[in-house]
Design a protein around this motif. Sequence first.
Motif, mmCIF file in Angstrom:
data_model
loop_
_atom_site.group_PDB
_atom_site.id
_atom_site.type_symbol
_atom_site.label_atom_id
_atom_site.label_comp_id
_atom_site.label_asym_id
_atom_site.label_seq_id
_atom_site.Cartn_x
_atom_site.Cartn_y
_atom_site.Cartn_z
ATOM 1 N N ARG A 1 0.848 -1.197 0.000
ATOM 2 C CA ARG A 1 0.000 0.000 0.000
ATOM 3 C C ARG A 1 0.876 1.236 0.000
ATOM 4 N NH1 ARG A 1 -0.652 2.644 4.737
ATOM 5 N NH2 ARG A 1 0.179 1.721 6.646
ATOM 6 N N GLU A 2 0.269 2.357 -0.358
ATOM 7 C CA GLU A 2 0.995 3.618 -0.286
ATOM 8 C C GLU A 2 1.268 3.953 1.173
ATOM 9 O OE1 GLU A 2 0.526 8.292 -1.733
ATOM 10 O OE2 GLU A 2 -1.184 6.919 -1.852
ATOM 11 N N GLY A 3 2.475 4.401 1.473
ATOM 12 C CA GLY A 3 2.813 4.765 2.851
ATOM 13 C C GLY A 3 4.148 4.178 3.259
ATOM 14 N N THR A 4 4.540 4.433 4.497
ATOM 15 C CA THR A 4 5.859 4.023 4.982
ATOM 16 C C THR A 4 5.801 3.145 6.224
ATOM 17 O OG1 THR A 4 6.045 6.048 6.308
ATOM 18 C CG2 THR A 4 6.948 6.103 4.064
ATOM 19 N N SER A 5 4.617 2.764 6.664
ATOM 20 C CA SER A 5 4.515 2.010 7.924
ATOM 21 C C SER A 5 4.591 0.514 7.671
ATOM 22 C CB SER A 5 3.204 2.338 8.616
ATOM 23 O OG SER A 5 2.115 2.008 7.793
ATOM 24 N N PRO B 1 5.609 9.354 -4.146
ATOM 25 C CA PRO B 1 5.069 8.549 -3.047
ATOM 26 C C PRO B 1 5.960 7.353 -2.723
ATOM 27 C CG PRO B 1 3.383 9.001 -4.702
ATOM 28 C CD PRO B 1 4.691 9.400 -5.301
ATOM 29 N N ARG C 1 -2.515 9.263 -2.721
ATOM 30 C CA ARG C 1 -2.613 10.498 -1.941
ATOM 31 C C ARG C 1 -1.394 11.387 -2.149
ATOM 32 N NH1 ARG C 1 -3.494 6.356 1.290
ATOM 33 N NH2 ARG C 1 -1.512 6.679 2.389
ATOM 34 N N GLY C 2 -0.239 10.761 -2.326
ATOM 35 C CA GLY C 2 0.989 11.519 -2.485
ATOM 36 C C GLY C 2 1.098 12.164 -3.851
#
Length: 376
Positions: A253-257, A269, A307-308
């Motif tokens: 998924r998009e994100g860094t977690s 992103p 989103r990014g």
Amino acid sequence: MSVDRRWVLMALGASALGACGSAPVRGPTAPGLPEDLRPQPNAAYDAWVQAFQQRALRRGVSQDTLTRGFRGTGYLPGVVKRDRNQPETRRTLEDYLSIAVSDERVALGRAALRQNAALLNRIEARYGVPAPIVTAIWGLESFYGTRRGDVPVVSATSTLAFDGRRGAFFEEQLTTALKILQAGDVSADRLRGSWAGAMGHTQFIPTSYTAFAVDFDGDGRRDVWSEDPTDALASAAAYLSRNGWRRGVSWGREGTSGGRVIQPQAGGPSFAVTANFAVIKRYNNSDSYAIGVGHLADRIAGGGPLRGSFPPDAFGLTKDDRIALQRGLTARGFDTGGADGVIGAKTRAAISAYQRQAGVAVTGDPSPSLLAQLRA
């Protein structure tokens, strides 16, 4: 086998975005093919084919299969040209996703998922690959079956084998294609695909077909070429399953977690990816492709855009700027091929034509000053 397929699809480039031609037609030569993808006289190629056929006989290909397989085929100069003129730089992730996850591809994917829900659910139950992922691969590989390729596979692979740049690889593809014909999975006139020999709804090269294609509808043939996509979609799922797909795990998924984090385009992103992301790359060894499949699958399933944001390009333009530039050119009668924010050959040609008409230096390059002129 999977390494072979990854190499071909990396070479094809646009093929992964469903640019391999219109739906297959019957007859020795598809009427819509460009002239350079039609057989041309070549004595050296003819001599090579004669020698190859002797090798093929020793490898278990019958004379009848050779006769049927090579009927109406021949040397295709356009295949060599496409093979030797691969882009030296790849698209940015932003440009890739603008094409791979366009509004049109998302809308058609949602419709395809609805229309084939029962089939895709059965495939998911057997192989563990989610229906939206299979649908996304279908969308990227052949635009949901509408662009499966018209080039005779025997012509394409024999031309590339004769050309010699990757002769041994393509001779193996040619021999395998003939054995597919010999096994009765497809007739000679339907053995068609992209210019590099990738076939059907999910663009399998011959060796990948032999290794992974399945007869999901139980009719005794593994038919990835039919208008009915059943076997092709199941074969794509089987490919992922046999290469380690983990049931119940997302692609990422998009994100860094959590998990492994990648950022394919500097300033763009980031994505947290799972082991299944690596499995998608077994289908095509490209981060952009795997993100394209995953994000398109998410959009098909009802998710929203990323989103990014991405940074301005090398010309100082954002995607919105590039879309505005394309629309400005179109409004003045210069054909850009659409306003998707991707500066391709048509947009550059339109810019050049505009510059020529305006009496300024013809560069074909977009720029903030050009955008300002078009907005004025």
